[in-house]
Write a protein that holds these residues in place. Structure first.
Motif, PDB file in Angstrom:
ATOM      1  N   UNK A 103       0.809  -1.220   0.000  1.00 60.79           N
ATOM      2  CA  UNK A 103       0.000   0.000   0.000  1.00 60.79           C
ATOM      3  C   UNK A 103       0.842   1.270   0.000  1.00 60.79           C
ATOM      4  N   UNK A 104       2.136   1.127   0.239  1.00 57.02           N
ATOM      5  CA  UNK A 104       2.963   2.313   0.341  1.00 57.02           C
ATOM      6  C   UNK A 104       2.727   3.025   1.655  1.00 57.02           C
ATOM      7  N   UNK A 105       3.008   4.306   1.676  1.00 58.56           N
ATOM      8  CA  UNK A 105       2.944   5.077   2.915  1.00 58.56           C
ATOM      9  C   UNK A 105       1.642   5.867   3.004  1.00 58.56           C
ATOM     10  N   UNK A 106       0.518   5.162   2.952  1.00 64.07           N
ATOM     11  CA  UNK A 106      -0.778   5.835   3.030  1.00 64.07           C
ATOM     12  C   UNK A 106      -1.028   6.328   4.453  1.00 64.07           C
ATOM     13  N   UNK A 115      -4.717  -1.041  -3.180  1.00 63.58           N
ATOM     14  CA  UNK A 115      -3.717  -1.461  -4.170  1.00 63.58           C
ATOM     15  C   UNK A 115      -4.345  -2.530  -5.044  1.00 63.58           C
ATOM     16  N   UNK A 116      -4.431  -2.271  -6.350  1.00 69.74           N
ATOM     17  CA  UNK A 116      -5.089  -3.178  -7.284  1.00 69.74           C
ATOM     18  C   UNK A 116      -4.057  -3.915  -8.131  1.00 69.74           C
ATOM     19  N   UNK A 256       8.031   4.056  12.041  1.00 67.48           N
ATOM     20  CA  UNK A 256       7.239   4.735  11.017  1.00 67.48           C
ATOM     21  C   UNK A 256       7.065   6.201  11.409  1.00 67.48           C
ATOM     22  N   UNK A 257       6.850   7.058  10.397  1.00 65.20           N
ATOM     23  CA  UNK A 257       6.708   8.485  10.707  1.00 65.20           C
ATOM     24  C   UNK A 257       5.253   8.926  10.812  1.00 65.20           C
ATOM     25  N   UNK A 258       4.324   7.985  10.634  1.00 64.00           N
ATOM     26  CA  UNK A 258       2.905   8.238  10.891  1.00 64.00           C
ATOM     27  C   UNK A 258       2.226   6.886  11.085  1.00 64.00           C
ATOM     28  N   UNK A 259       0.997   6.894  11.561  1.00 62.58           N
ATOM     29  CA  UNK A 259       0.292   5.635  11.795  1.00 62.58           C
ATOM     30  C   UNK A 259       0.221   4.810  10.516  1.00 62.58           C
ATOM     31  N   UNK A 260       0.413   3.493  10.647  1.00 62.27           N
ATOM     32  CA  UNK A 260       0.486   2.587   9.499  1.00 62.27           C
ATOM     33  C   UNK A 260      -0.364   1.376   9.838  1.00 62.27           C
ATOM     34  N   UNK A 261      -1.626   1.400   9.400  1.00 64.13           N
ATOM     35  CA  UNK A 261      -2.584   0.391   9.825  1.00 64.13           C
ATOM     36  C   UNK A 261      -3.368  -0.167   8.647  1.00 64.13           C
ATOM     37  N   UNK A 262      -3.964  -1.325   8.877  1.00 62.60           N
ATOM     38  CA  UNK A 262      -4.762  -1.983   7.849  1.00 62.60           C
ATOM     39  C   UNK A 262      -6.076  -2.473   8.446  1.00 62.60           C
TER      40      UNK A 262
END
Length: 298
Positions: A103-106, A115-116, A256-262
């Motif tokens: 997903x990259x750095x969303x 991501x398709x 990480x420089x910001x929250x990184x969640x799924x």
């Protein structure tokens, strides 16, 4: 599912995948280069091949068939193309281990549609020529656009467990116990994780369901690095020393420089019941702390 081929089942949660298959009575064939020992004994069949060399894979598996193939070690379009060609007539379903990194750095919670791989441009190249993130994107793209069999791509966040050869959690435990500085760019950033046990179990569940397409998998709940450090502090009776000044020696592998969640809503909708992060993370941290206490001071 009566038979399964596992590519990459001798390390970390690949071992949990194999253990789960065996517990269900599945006949497991373990594909390996023969460099990493395992403790499965005569409970598995072993074949020896070079995963990224097409001739090696084709010759070793010629004429063989499995209900499901699990691929823990595909990191590029080249590796995916080898598998598509070699296993064209060997299975009806393929389970690829993928990653949140696609997903990259969303700066938002990531959903499968973010991501398709069905439309992502394919650029054939080997693993050593691309980043981990791009390699997994390319691998998914090749499988979903080119494979004649159905495919599940399981997107995991960082997997935690006692067998993690990357030692990412151990890094933080050691730093805090030795009262050394940890460099973190955003200590309040939230992250997801999954245990190695649940990762192995989820891969098998996906195969049983014959799910098609990408699917996220993580334990329920998120945790900030600040709270993660707090668990270690409590278990070790030490105080974490953190800094925003990053160096090669102190940089957190979770930095990480910001929250990184799924989101795991899709898998939950289809019937999988994930554990809660708090159910297993504190005890895992305590195990790492106890292990570190046993290491002699140098």
């Amino acid at each position: 599912m009566k038979t399964a081929l596992v590519l990459g089942g001798t390390r970390f949660f690949g071992k949990n995948l194999v253990k789960t298959l065996l517990s269900k009575g599945v006949k497991v064939t373990l594909a390996t280069r023969g460099k990493t020992p395992d403790d499965f004994g005569d409970r598995v069949e072993r074949i020896f091949l070079d995963r990224v060399e097409k001739d090696s894979v084709i010759e070793t598996t010629r004429g063989r068939k499995w209900d499901v193939i699990f691929d823990q070690i595909c990191y590029s379009s080249h590796g995916a193309a080898v598998a598509v060609e070699a296993f064209r007539h060997s299975t009806s379903h393929y389970v690829l281990t993928s990653t949140l990194s696609v997903y990259g750095s969303l700066e938002k919670t990531c959903y499968e549609e973010d991501f398709d791989p069905y439309k992502y441009p394919i650029s054939y190249t080997r693993r050593e020529n691309i980043s981990y993130q791009e390699g997994k994107r390319q691998a998914e793209a090749v499988f979903f656009q080119k494979a004649p069999f159905s495919v599940t791509a399981v997107r995991f966040p960082i997997v935690m467990g006692k067998d993690d050869y990357t030692d990412r959690l151990r890094f933080h435990v050691e730093k805090i116990m030795h009262e050394e500085e940890i460099g973190v760019p955003a200590i309040e950033a939230e992250m997801n994780f999954i245990s190695q046990e649940e990762a192995g179990e989820f891969l098998v569940w996906c195969a049983e369901q014959k799910l098609k397409g990408p699917i996220n998998a993580c334990s329920n709940g998120t945790i900030s690095l600040k709270n993660l450090f707090s668990y270690i502090e409590q278990a070790a009776n030490k105080t974490a020393k953190t800094t925003s000044r990053l160096t090669d020696e102190n940089s957190s592998p979770y930095g990480v420089d910001h929250s990184w969640t799924m989101s795991n809503e899709k898998a939950s909708f289809w019937g999988y019941s994930f554990t809660n992060l708090q159910e297993w993370l504190p005890s895992l941290i305590k195990a790492f702390v106890e292990s570190e206490k046993k290491v002699p001071l140098s």
